[in-house]
Enzyme design. Structure first.
Site, PDB file in Angstrom:
ATOM      1  CG  HIS A  96     -12.397  -8.377   4.802  1.00 50.40           C
ATOM      2  ND1 HIS A  96     -11.813  -9.351   5.569  1.00 50.40           N
ATOM      3  CD2 HIS A  96     -11.744  -8.391   3.616  1.00 50.40           C
ATOM      4  CE1 HIS A  96     -10.851  -9.944   4.879  1.00 50.40           C
ATOM      5  NE2 HIS A  96     -10.788  -9.379   3.694  1.00 50.40           N
TER       6      HIS A  96
ATOM      7  CD  GLU B  72      -1.781  -2.470   1.143  1.00 51.69           C
ATOM      8  OE1 GLU B  72      -0.664  -2.781   1.613  1.00 51.69           O
ATOM      9  OE2 GLU B  72      -2.610  -3.325   0.774  1.00 51.69           O
TER      10      GLU B  72
END
Ligand SMILES: Cc1ncc(C[n+]2csc(CCOP(=O)(O)OP(=O)(O)O)c2C)c(N)n1
Ligand SMILES: [Mg+2]
Length: 733
Positions: A533, A463
């Site tokens: 999530h 990321e």
């Protein structure tokens, strides 16, 4: 090469290149010495100023001068690009940074070219010379340098993209690029331990980028010796396996050896053969900084050995022994340089500081205000009758449509992230063997096929790599619209997101900017999403000055706000709720290719007069449901405000509504304590206290993580029923 102020008497034929000096002339050699000596003199002067408390920090380039000046005379200012670190004074002087510019930064003057007094000394930045603003975190420069190199390559391939275009950020971004440009990036030996250093080597290698990596190995990172940071104590041995690189290891205190190693390396990079990695062994004679005393961890014998390698005394001896210049001439030059630095210091010390009240300047673009009417346009088709904001397209559809429209309109847009491409092995696509993926939620589906593999591509699974490269690209004028696959995995990019992207314009006093858009899939209510999530956490980014934060609740808003995000001149975090991607709630017809919603304008989803709910994201449909039930069952009329953008946010809409209803509830999906609602509630209590008939209430997730088991998930996340109960309590107060 910068011109000499002093002209020492140089031995015969000063202009003739000499083979044993790697083609340098005697005059060049004296000029290199001049720059090295100047560099050391500025450090010495700063140390004096610090002791006199006229400056507030000092970190020196002492011991690194030979390697740095050699790099500086070989590279080209305003042509190549530079991501130096704090020891690179010699490089910056050779590129054209003046002693006065450096000393103005040391005192924190308003006229400091690098930062207007906002950054510590030796945090180089010089827009004209292409020296890109550097920060203090070690290693964050690397991925930005990668992005910078990619941008240069992109503009060579798409020269039309460099054109200025009215109506968006492009009119304020001058783009320059050269066919043979080199991107320089450097660090110390300790910094090679940072993960982003390794990520940058991987991408530079993979893409064969025109980058020059320089590691200045002084064997210490403050007090930590090199063998603690580097396996085996030698970074050259560790990096050797990266394909496509040219490698050089050199005594960085030896001018000629450094020059030769850098020359060959730069030639390799300029020729487009790939990146180069130069490992220079240097010394650090002045401790880490003035705040450090190396006697505490380095014995005298070790420090004495270093003194013998001092590049300035060594090179001085060399010039004399080779008969290039005589002692008297050198001495005269040194005295003149000492005077020059003294004069510059006197001027700097007398220079004015930034005016009070200017500290907010350049947090955001001074040119383009995304809250302005310029970003307000009507949809080409009004929402379908009978459906509040309704229509046939989902949020996922309309985000995809916006990306498509904007890519067509603006060649500077590139899209990358994990899995965002249709297919990295694009021959499979061309041969129609596969249909393509286009994102784990399919939001970027079809974009690679439509716009090509150099505009839409997969990043490595890293990321920081995504955000750091995007930042470097945007600094050069590209418009990266990158994707973070799940908010839950944004944390590896946190350094870039907190310390780099939103700080660049402010810390460079508007010298550089990087209006990146980061799309992030966020939120829970997934039935089984669990801890990793389902996360929210928007307040971490609204708490970061310089970052715009957007959180739409429906398809039309997502389309219009994403377009504003792309066309505006600031970094934007665009939060997309996964649960809302394909929800029936808030579907809308396609609003056309120019639909925009200004930032900082809330939407009143429902008018009411008894109480106000301030919310956003997935709480909008839940609060709406609760409001309808309140009306039905208790005849309480609820006004529902969807903030849509969280920074900036629409205080006026909140205040107007609270002054009308006198009761307010702030609802959000993220955890309650220290959350976004705490700020809104505090401001309401502070500024609207006289208008309140009840305490400000909040509804939010419990202060825990989201559990996998759906019943427990429901208990943790705020439900319509929780909002309803809070409304009831508020109405009855
Ligand atoms: C991410 C981060 N961690 C810690 C620091 C504090 N710090 C500043 S310089 C430094 C040592 C750097 O050593 P090295 O990379 O060898 O460079 P040198 O100063 O020796 O040239 C440290 C730990 C920082 N600036 N950034
Ligand atoms: Mg070091």
């Amino acid at each position: 090469m910068a011109t000499t102020k002093v002209e020492p008497k140089i031995a015969a034929a000063p202009e003739a290149p000499v083979e044993k000096y790697h083609g340098l002339t005697p005059q060049h050699l004296v000029e290199i010495y001049r720059l090295m000596y100047l560099s050391r003199k500025i450090d010495d002067r700063e140390i004096m100023l610090k002791r006199q408390q006229k400056i507030f920090f000092q970190i020196s380039g002492a011991g690194h001068e030979a390697l740095m000046v050699a790099a500086g005379v070989l590279l080209r200012p305003s042509h190549d690009w530079f991501y130096p670190y704090y020891r690179d004074r010699g490089l910056c002087l050779a590129l054209g940074n003046t002693p006065l510019e450096m000393l103005l930064q040391a005192v924190g003057a308003a006229d400091d070219i690098a930062s207007g007094g906002r950054q510590m000394p030796s945090h180089w930045s010089h827009p004209k010379l292409n020296i890109v603003t550097g920060s203090s975190p070690t290693g964050t420069q690397f991925l930005q340098a990668v992005g910078c190199a990619e941008a240069g390559r992109y503009f060579q391939k798409h020269p039309g993209a460099a054109a200025k275009v009215d109506g968006d950020y492009r009119q304020f971004k001058d783009v320059t690029f050269e066919g043979d440009e080199v991107v320089y990036v450097s660090c110390g030996d300790g910094t090679t331990s940072q993960g982003e250093f390794w990520e940058s080597l991987s991408t530079a290698s993979n893409l064969k980028l025109p980058m020059l990596f320089v590691v200045e190995d002084n064997e210490y990172a403050i007090s930590v010796p090199v063998e603690v940071n580097t396996p085996g104590g030698n970074i050259s041995q560790v990096v050797r396996g990266f394909p496509n690189f040219h490698f050089a290891e050199v005594d960085g205190t030896d001018v000629l050896a450094s020059y030769a190693a850098l020359k060959t390396s730069i030639e390799y990079v300029r020729a487009g053969r790939g990146p180069a990695f130069v490992h220079g062994h240097v010394i650090r004679p002045y401790s880490h900084s003035l705040s450090d005393d190396e006697k505490l961890y380095r014995p005298e014998a070790e420090r004495k050995l270093e003194v013998e390698r001092d590049p300035i005394t060594r090179f001085r001896k060399f010039l004399l022994s080779e008969g290039i210049v005589d002692e008297a001439a050198l001495h005269e030059m040194e005295l003149d340089l000492t005077d020059e630095v003294q004069d510059a210091a006197d001027t700097a010390v007398a220079a004015p500081f930034a005016k009070p009240g200017t500290y907010l300047q350049y947090l955001y673009s001074p040119n383009l205000d995304p809250t302005s009417a310029a970003f307000e346009t009507d949809p080409i088709r009004p929402p379908l009758p009978g459906k509040p904001g309704g229509g046939e397209k989902t949020m996922a559809d309309l985000i995809n449509a916006c990306l498509k429209d904007e890519m067509k309109r603006d060649q500077r847009i590139v899209i990358f992230g994990e899995d965002v491409a249709d297919c990295s092995r694009d021959e499979y696509l061309r041969e129609k063997q596969v249909k393509g993926k286009g994102g784990v939620f399919k939001l970027t589906s079809g974009l690679q096929a439509a716009f090509g593999s150099d505009r839409v591509f997969n990043s490595p699974l890293a990321e920081a790599n995504i955000v750091g490269r995007a930042t470097g690209m945007a600094t050069r004028g590209l418009k990266p619209v990158v994707e973070i696959q799940f908010f839950d995995y944004i944390w590896p990019a946190m350094h870039q997101l907190r310390n780099e992207l939103p700080t660049i314009r402010w810390r460079s006093n508007n010298g550089f900017s990087c209006p990146v858009v980061i799309r992030v899939a966020i939120g829970g209510y997934l039935t089984g999403g669990a801890i990793y999530h389902s996360q929210c956490g928007e307040s971490l980014f609204t708490h970061t000055p310089g970052m715009r934060v957007v959180f739409p609740s429906n398809a039309l808003d997502a389309n219009g706000l994403l377009r504003t995000a792309i066309r505006c001149d600031d970094p934007v975090m665009f939060l997309e709720h996964k649960r809302l991607y394909r929800e029936t709630f808030g579907r809308a017809p396609y609003p056309g290719p120019d639909y925009m919603i200004p930032f900082g304008k809330a939407k009143t989803v429902r008018l009411g007069h008894d109480l106000t709910v301030v919310t956003y994201g997935a709480l909008v449909p839940r609060a709406l449901q609760a409001a309808q039930r309140m009306e039905r069952e208790h005849n309480v009329s609820v006004e529902l405000i969807d903030l849509r953008t969280l920074n900036p946010y629409d205080w006026e809409a909140i205040a107007n509504s609270v002054c009308k209803t006198h009761r307010v509830l702030v609802a959000h999906e993220d955890t309650l304590s220290w959350g976004y609602g705490a700020e809104i509630a505090a401001r309401i209590a502070d500024e609207l206290f006289d208008n309140l008939d009840a305490p400000v209430k909040r509804v939010a997730a419990k202060d825990t993580f989201v559990a996998y088991q759906p019943q427990v998930e429901d208990e943790i996340l705020p439900q319509a029923n929780d909002v309803f109960n809070a409304m009831l309590e508020l109405a009855g107060y």
